[in-house]
Design an enzyme around this catalytic site. Sequence first.
Site, PDB file in Angstrom:
ATOM      1  N   HIS A 115      -6.020   3.155  -3.849  1.00 35.99           N
ATOM      2  CA  HIS A 115      -5.929   3.339  -2.396  1.00 35.99           C
ATOM      3  C   HIS A 115      -6.264   4.779  -2.014  1.00 35.99           C
ATOM      4  CE1 HIS A 115      -4.996   1.935   1.539  1.00 35.99           C
ATOM      5  NE2 HIS A 115      -3.843   2.572   1.684  1.00 35.99           N
ATOM      6  N   HIS A 133      -4.981   9.377   1.000  1.00 36.48           N
ATOM      7  CA  HIS A 133      -4.979   8.508   2.176  1.00 36.48           C
ATOM      8  C   HIS A 133      -5.763   9.119   3.358  1.00 36.48           C
ATOM      9  CE1 HIS A 133      -3.458   5.502   5.042  1.00 36.48           C
ATOM     10  NE2 HIS A 133      -3.049   4.817   3.973  1.00 36.48           N
ATOM     11  N   HIS A 142       3.664  -2.417   3.074  1.00 39.46           N
ATOM     12  CA  HIS A 142       3.691  -1.071   2.527  1.00 39.46           C
ATOM     13  C   HIS A 142       4.993  -0.836   1.756  1.00 39.46           C
ATOM     14  CE1 HIS A 142       0.763  -0.853   5.808  1.00 39.46           C
ATOM     15  NE2 HIS A 142       0.211   0.147   5.148  1.00 39.46           N
ATOM     16  N   ASP A 194       0.810  -1.217   0.000  1.00 38.68           N
ATOM     17  CA  ASP A 194       0.000   0.000   0.000  1.00 38.68           C
ATOM     18  C   ASP A 194       0.846   1.270   0.000  1.00 38.68           C
ATOM     19  OD1 ASP A 194      -2.103  -1.748   0.203  1.00 38.68           O
ATOM     20  OD2 ASP A 194      -2.949  -0.881   2.028  1.00 38.68           O
ATOM     21  N   ASP A 195       0.195   2.361  -0.414  1.00 35.27           N
ATOM     22  CA  ASP A 195       0.641   3.752  -0.238  1.00 35.27           C
ATOM     23  C   ASP A 195       1.583   4.267  -1.314  1.00 35.27           C
ATOM     24  OD1 ASP A 195      -0.836   3.529   2.045  1.00 35.27           O
ATOM     25  OD2 ASP A 195       0.828   3.785   3.449  1.00 35.27           O
TER      26      ASP A 195
END
Length: 291
Positions: A165, A169, A259, A114-115
Amino acid sequence: MKKDEMTSGRRAVLRLAAALGATATVGYLAADRLAAPDGPAGAAPAPQGAPGTGSGSAGGPQAARAARLRPSSYRLQPMTAYAPPAFRRAVPPVRQRPFLSMSGVGRSMVLTFDDGPDPRYTPAILETLRRHDCRAMFFVCGEMAVENPDLLREMAADGHVVGNHSWSHPLIPKLRPSRIRDELGSTSEVVERTLGAAPLWYRAPYGAWNRHSFEIGAELGMEPLAWTVDTLDWKEPGTGTIVRRVLDGAAPGAVVLSHDAGGDRAQSVAALRRYLPELLDAGYHITVPRR
């Protein structure tokens, strides 16, 4: 002289007739190509001095010539009424909860990151996955994706799945529906513009979903995916701890959360290099879901 023989004079007459016919045909085709009707077929011509005609319109003869040179709509879109409709993927159902794992896949697992993408860590993760010929899922943030399109292309070229995503965020349940749509829609647009296809999966930041996010995600053609194993690598617990959490949680259909951005991800990179070959040696197949 035989019956099927032809005099030279008669041949000359026929050649002249053929040439005249060809000239007329070329003239007709040229007129058809350059014609630009101002209205539907059968409409009465506009009166002199009306907008769009030669004598009374701005530009005079030059405007009239320009109007004649406009391509016709038929030539721009030939046979559109008979063309098959463009293929569109069916919109998925609105879920009440995200998928946590895969079912019916045998001894397989899914690795997710993620991210990102982050040029400091994502390339090393891609290199490790490439070395072991494994595919993974990358849930990207729009604000990172728009700055690193080459990494998106590298993900896609290696066969990885690029998911959504959100853009920045945020905590989704605290947003108005219009903001949720902006967060998810803008990220999907960046992915589609870069890769030629919009993402088919999305993941809510912090795993915080709500009814609006499920509805908007489905409208955008995406399915929600959560995880089975949380490495908590964002806390930087140490490479060994991350490795142990992945191996302890390994199971058929498990989805592992890690991540590749959002902070110092050196431990995440190092942990992948250790646990990935161990998973493969244990007989697990690292795969991605298909839609």
